[in-house]
Design a protein around this motif. Structure first.
Motif, mmCIF file in Angstrom:
data_model
loop_
_atom_site.group_PDB
_atom_site.id
_atom_site.type_symbol
_atom_site.label_atom_id
_atom_site.label_comp_id
_atom_site.label_asym_id
_atom_site.label_seq_id
_atom_site.Cartn_x
_atom_site.Cartn_y
_atom_site.Cartn_z
ATOM 1 N N UNK A 295 0.858 -1.186 0.000
ATOM 2 C CA UNK A 295 0.000 0.000 0.000
ATOM 3 C C UNK A 295 0.900 1.244 0.000
ATOM 4 N N UNK A 296 0.901 1.953 -1.117
ATOM 5 C CA UNK A 296 1.869 3.027 -1.342
ATOM 6 C C UNK A 296 1.936 4.094 -0.232
ATOM 7 N N UNK A 297 0.766 4.554 0.319
ATOM 8 C CA UNK A 297 0.871 5.607 1.332
ATOM 9 C C UNK A 297 1.727 5.206 2.554
ATOM 10 N N UNK A 298 1.825 3.901 2.847
ATOM 11 C CA UNK A 298 2.673 3.507 3.986
ATOM 12 C C UNK A 298 4.149 3.686 3.650
ATOM 13 N N UNK A 299 4.503 3.403 2.401
ATOM 14 C CA UNK A 299 5.894 3.602 1.993
ATOM 15 C C UNK A 299 6.211 5.103 2.053
#
Ligand SMILES: Cc1ncc(COP(=O)(O)O)c(C=O)c1O
Length: 355
Positions: free
Chosen positions: A93-97
């Motif tokens: 999940x991109x927002x966590x990266x």
């Protein structure tokens, strides 16, 4: 996230990962359920207890947050300093990266391999940690594939984290969508685990922004102190409605099950007749993540949206550009029509630019 807010919307959306929103009438809420003000302090006390009961832990392990996103932010910021390392799943999940990078941490990835059904392999996790790792991050169920991580694997990841003095953050925003086959919440497996979750996805209650963290009591108090800098108190009326939702969770989850079962049956019937979408994981939740083998996945999403008013999430947002994420969460009639349109878009493009 910017893409999700601006391009995801379409007449026939297959892009969402959260169950079709519950109305006030479906929640059975009346004005008597609401109060504008109340004791919130460290969370609406009854809500905090209801969340603790749901998570199977004591009240002192619960921190309230603004959705799972807010929970992730608070937990990451409490646990990470600039220069630390975070081990994260890919696809993920991109927002966590982006959150880890925003806090000055370095992200190292461990693969969830399609040939392994996108399951987490603890050997890959072990290879991604160093003495500087402070956090290992897993979503369970996994976004985007909805593959579950079982208890023995979670415990192995916990042992890897303990060896280097890190914590394991398990984002359980989708866990309830596996119903009786769900693995246990990691919040009950020991203090090396920190869980983040919300009523957003599986309850269909995104608007309430009711999220929470489960953490060891000392860490929970530290997170509450950080939260005091951000928001001080919760929105009390939203807390009242969240409490009502938890008290009627049986009915709400029955509605979720009905929507998911209808859409999964439609998806399986659609998928059975296709060679151009390959499924590699055993998915149980609100999304499936097929590989597009007959054309370019991005081109498919674009064509589908422009020509057929239907949206999917391109796999590139999860670090897997040959895939698309299909959400099984919308109104079943709209979902079925979306699949018909997906079939037409695939037929238009098949053979053009194999991914
Ligand atoms: C893994 C994961 N965590 C958190 C969120 C955000 O959850 P919320 O809307 O409760 O903030 C999402 C939303 O897509 C998600 O996929």
């Amino acid at each position: 996230m910017h893409w999700a807010k601006t391009f995801q919307t379409a007449r026939f959306t297959l892009a969402v990962s959260g169950i079709k929103g519950l109305s006030l009438a479906e929640l059975g809420a009346t004005l008597d359920d609401l109060a504008l003000d109340g004791v919130t302090g460290y969370g609406h006390p009854q809500l905090r207890s209801a969340l603790a009961a749901k998570s199977g832990v004591s009240d002192d392990r619960i921190v309230l947050a603004t959705g799972t996103s807010g929970a992730n932010h608070l937990a990451f910021e409490t646990l990470l300093d600039s220069g630390d390392e975070v081990a994260m799943e890919r696809p993920g999940y991109e927002p966590m990266e982006m959150l880890a990078s925003h806090l000055g941490a370095t992200v190292r990835y461990f693969p969830r391999r399609p040939e392994n059904g996108f399951r987490v392999d603890p050997k890959d996790v072990a290879a991604s940690v160093t003495s500087r790792t402070r956090l290992i991050v897993v979503s369970n169920l996994h976004n985007p594939t909805s593959v579950a991580t079982d208890e023995p694997t979670l415990r192995e990841i916990g042992t890897i984290a303990e060896r280097v003095g890190a914590k394991v953050l398990v984002d359980e925003a989708y866990l309830d969508a596996a119903f009786e086959s769900a693995p246990p919440s990691a919040g009950r497996l020991g203090d090396v685990f920190v869980v983040t979750t919300s009523l957003t996805k599986v309850f269909g209650l995104s608007g309430l922004r009711c999220g929470w963290i489960v953490a060891a009591p000392a860490l929970a108090s530290k997170i509450w102190q950080l939260k005091n800098l951000f928001g001080v108190n919760e929105a009390h009326p939203a807390g009242c409605l969240a409490l009502r939702a938890l008290r009627t969770s049986g009915e709400i989850l029955a509605r979720t099950r009905e929507i998911l079962e209808a859409n999964r049956a439609a998806w399986e019937a659609f998928h059975a007749g296709r060679q151009d979408l390959v499924l590699e994981g055993d998915s149980r939740g609100t999304t499936v993540f097929p590989r597009v083998v007959s054309c370019d996945a991005d081109a498919l999403c674009e064509h589908l949206r422009e020509r057929y008013e239907t949206s999917l999430v391109p796999g590139r947002f999860f670090g897997a550009p040959a895939y698309v994420r299909v959400g099984l969460c919308g109104d079943p009639e709209i979902f079925r029509e979306g699949l018909v349109r997906l079939g037409s878009a695939l037929s238009d493009l098949n053979g053009k630019g194999s991914a």
